[in-house]
Design an enzyme around this catalytic site. Structure first.
Site, PDB file in Angstrom:
ATOM      1  N   ARG A 296      92.571 -10.092  83.519  1.00 31.78           N
ATOM      2  CA  ARG A 296      93.956  -9.778  83.835  1.00 31.78           C
ATOM      3  C   ARG A 296      94.778  -9.825  82.551  1.00 31.78           C
ATOM      4  NH1 ARG A 296      98.304 -14.047  85.382  1.00 31.78           N
ATOM      5  NH2 ARG A 296      99.947 -12.761  84.521  1.00 31.78           N
TER       6      ARG A 296
ATOM      7  N   HIS B 292     105.278  -8.934  82.047  1.00 31.59           N
ATOM      8  CA  HIS B 292     105.142 -10.361  81.734  1.00 31.59           C
ATOM      9  C   HIS B 292     106.246 -10.728  80.744  1.00 31.59           C
ATOM     10  CE1 HIS B 292     102.061 -13.810  81.840  1.00 31.59           C
ATOM     11  NE2 HIS B 292     103.125 -14.285  81.211  1.00 31.59           N
TER      12      HIS B 292
ATOM     13  N   GLU C 180     105.586 -13.992  87.568  1.00 33.56           N
ATOM     14  CA  GLU C 180     106.544 -15.094  87.605  1.00 33.56           C
ATOM     15  C   GLU C 180     107.999 -14.663  87.397  1.00 33.56           C
ATOM     16  OE1 GLU C 180     103.422 -18.516  86.016  1.00 33.56           O
ATOM     17  OE2 GLU C 180     105.188 -18.041  84.814  1.00 33.56           O
TER      18      GLU C 180
ATOM     19  N   ASN D 197     100.179 -18.515  90.579  1.00 32.69           N
ATOM     20  CA  ASN D 197     100.032 -19.273  89.334  1.00 32.69           C
ATOM     21  C   ASN D 197     100.386 -20.727  89.612  1.00 32.69           C
ATOM     22  OD1 ASN D 197      99.520 -16.813  88.181  1.00 32.69           O
ATOM     23  ND2 ASN D 197     101.365 -16.750  86.916  1.00 32.69           N
TER      24      ASN D 197
ATOM     25  N   TYR E  48     100.021 -24.789  88.009  1.00 28.42           N
ATOM     26  CA  TYR E  48      99.656 -25.701  86.929  1.00 28.42           C
ATOM     27  C   TYR E  48      99.886 -27.167  87.275  1.00 28.42           C
ATOM     28  CZ  TYR E  48      99.490 -21.649  83.772  1.00 28.42           C
ATOM     29  OH  TYR E  48      99.170 -20.463  83.170  1.00 28.42           O
TER      30      TYR E  48
ATOM     31  N   GLU F   3      96.697 -17.670  87.537  1.00 26.98           N
ATOM     32  CA  GLU F   3      96.809 -18.532  86.360  1.00 26.98           C
ATOM     33  C   GLU F   3      96.603 -19.978  86.796  1.00 26.98           C
ATOM     34  OE1 GLU F   3     100.229 -18.320  83.802  1.00 26.98           O
ATOM     35  OE2 GLU F   3     100.328 -16.130  83.934  1.00 26.98           O
TER      36      GLU F   3
END
Length: 444
Positions: free
Chosen positions: A77, A121, A166, A292, A294, A354
């Site tokens: 990606r 992005h 995002e 995504n 984290y 992600e």
């Protein structure tokens, strides 16, 4: 040793973005982006760095594709730089920019790797920012035309597209706090920029469907799992407001054709201007959702906590500590995030697009890094992902962020997320221990 199994057709991949790795910021006809402009502002980036060279992927693309082949990923990606394709954001197409992505796609397909393109992005053309950027409604139409150019030229070989990565970051960090490009500190612009990005997404889905391009189209959203600091009504309500900012404000219009009403009422005069038919366009059916993830947070009510009256602290497991950017490590938050979409949004087909760890990498004399913290982080999150699958979540793949150490936005080059260490003095790529560990996961 015990093993966990993923579905046979599960997609294993890695991800990057254009501004973070490409470099060649003004070569071969590329126009200026908002990150080219922003990174030159004094004090905007922690150590005064820019993405002018970054990982020099533009000149080392074949080498990086060879790394991907060695790693064994099935899918890669990456994002395209709008200003490589349309230097002024609209108007004349730059053939050299298209040629670069054409060669990248062909190189990936030659070694059996699926190219997945994210159209945006965060690197908006500066020329469009000068015309109002994401607070100008016309930008949604300009974005859809940019997408059409790429669909026309690469759509015969690229079968999976994401419109945005995002949009929360673009709006809140780019227009609210000013931490990211374009560096605007005006919360009255945050929510309008969200609406126009979502509108651009919907218009792009329309272009994709109406022209019968083959393949799939979706969007990538970032989520941080949140839990209340206590059982108090105030903390629980604050946590809901926090989740609405991260999840509902984006997922509700996409999947339910409405914005969360409590949030809209709370915004008052900051609420976006929404025209008739906008939500119908935004909620066009998509083929997949990228998640995504984290980190997670504990949320508490705080009367001094800004407009939404909350404060957060990192949530981490005992003995796990924090990543190098002070993010807590809480893998179960990924499971809960995926279950949220299973329960509240019809269990769409999802990919973890992600997930990664900025570790305290300490290279040896040859530049090799034994990054056990990163390996443990990935392992724990893969276990969390597999648990979600067992619970019925429609999860189809996992992409580690990132293949390479890279320009990490306002933090510059200090945080290192890569499976490969990049020597920024000479551009050398040195696979870390985590590279070889992930390679074994994929092959097994």
């Amino acid at each position: 040793m015990s093993f966990i199994k993923f579905p046979q057709d599960f997609t294993w991949g890695v991800a990057t973005s254009a501004y973070q790795i490409e470099g060649a910021w003004n070569e071969d006809g590329k126009g200026e982006s908002i990150w080219d402009r922003f990174s030159r502002q004094k004090y905007a980036i922690r150590s005064g760095e820019t993405g002018d060279v970054a990982c020099d992927h533009y000149h080392r693309m074949e080498e990086d594709v060879a790394l991907l082949k060695t790693l064994g990923v099935k899918s890669y990606r990456f994002s395209t730089a709008w200003t490589r394709i349309l230097p002024e954001g609209t108007g004349e197409i730059n053939p050299k920019g298209l040629d670069f992505y054409n060669r990248l796609v062909n190189a990936l397909l030659t070694v059996g790797i699926e190219p997945v393109i994210c159209l945006y992005h965060w690197d908006l053309p500066q020329a469009i920012q000068d015309r109002g950027g994401w607070n100008n409604r016309q930008t949604a139409d300009w974005f859809a035309e940019y997408a059409r150019v790429l669909f026309d030229h690469l759509g015969d070989r690229v079968k999976r597209w994401a419109t945005f990565n995002e949009p929360w970051c673009t709006s809140f960090l780019g227009h609210g706090t000013g931490q990211f490009a374009p560096g605007i500190c005006d919360f009255s612009e945050v929510y309008q920029s969200i609406h126009h990005q979502l509108l651009a997404h919907g218009k792009t889905v329309d272009v994709f469907r109406q022209n019968n391009y083959p393949g799939e189209i979706g969007i990538i959203l970032n989520f941080e799992y949140a839990t209340p600091a206590s059982d108090s009504e105030a903390d629980i309500a604050a946590t809901k407001r926090y989740i609405d900012q991260y999840v509902s404000l984006f997922a509700d219009p996409l999947f339910k054709s409405s914005y969360p009403q409590e949030t809209m009422a709370f915004l008052g005069c900051m609420a976006p201007e929404i025209q008739s038919g906008d939500l119908e366009v935004i909620s066009r059916p998509i083929d997949f959702l990228g998640i995504n993830y984290y980190t997670s947070f504990v949320v508490a009510y705080d009367p001094n906590g800004g407009h939404f009256k909350f404060r957060t602290s990192p949530k981490t497991l005992p003995m796990w500590g924090h990543t190098e950017v002070n993010w807590g490590i809480y893998p179960m938050g990924l499971t809960e995030t995926l279950i949220t979409f299973q329960k509240n949004y019809g269990n769409p087909r999802m990919y973890v697009t992600e997930n990664g760890c900025a570790a305290m990498d300490e290279p040896d004399e040859k530049g090799f890094v034994e990054d056990y913290q990163r390996i443990n982080y990935i392992r724990a999150h893969l276990i969390a992902a597999q648990k979600a699958i067992q619970m019925g979540v429609n999860l189809q793949g996992y992409y580690y962020w990132s293949l390479l150490d890279n320009f990490e936005w306002a933090e510059g080059y200090r945080p290192r997320f890569g499976l490969c260490r990049v020597n920024y003095e000479n551009g050398m790529r040195i696979p870390k221990k985590s590279f070889h560990w992930y390679q074994d996961v994929i092959s097994n």
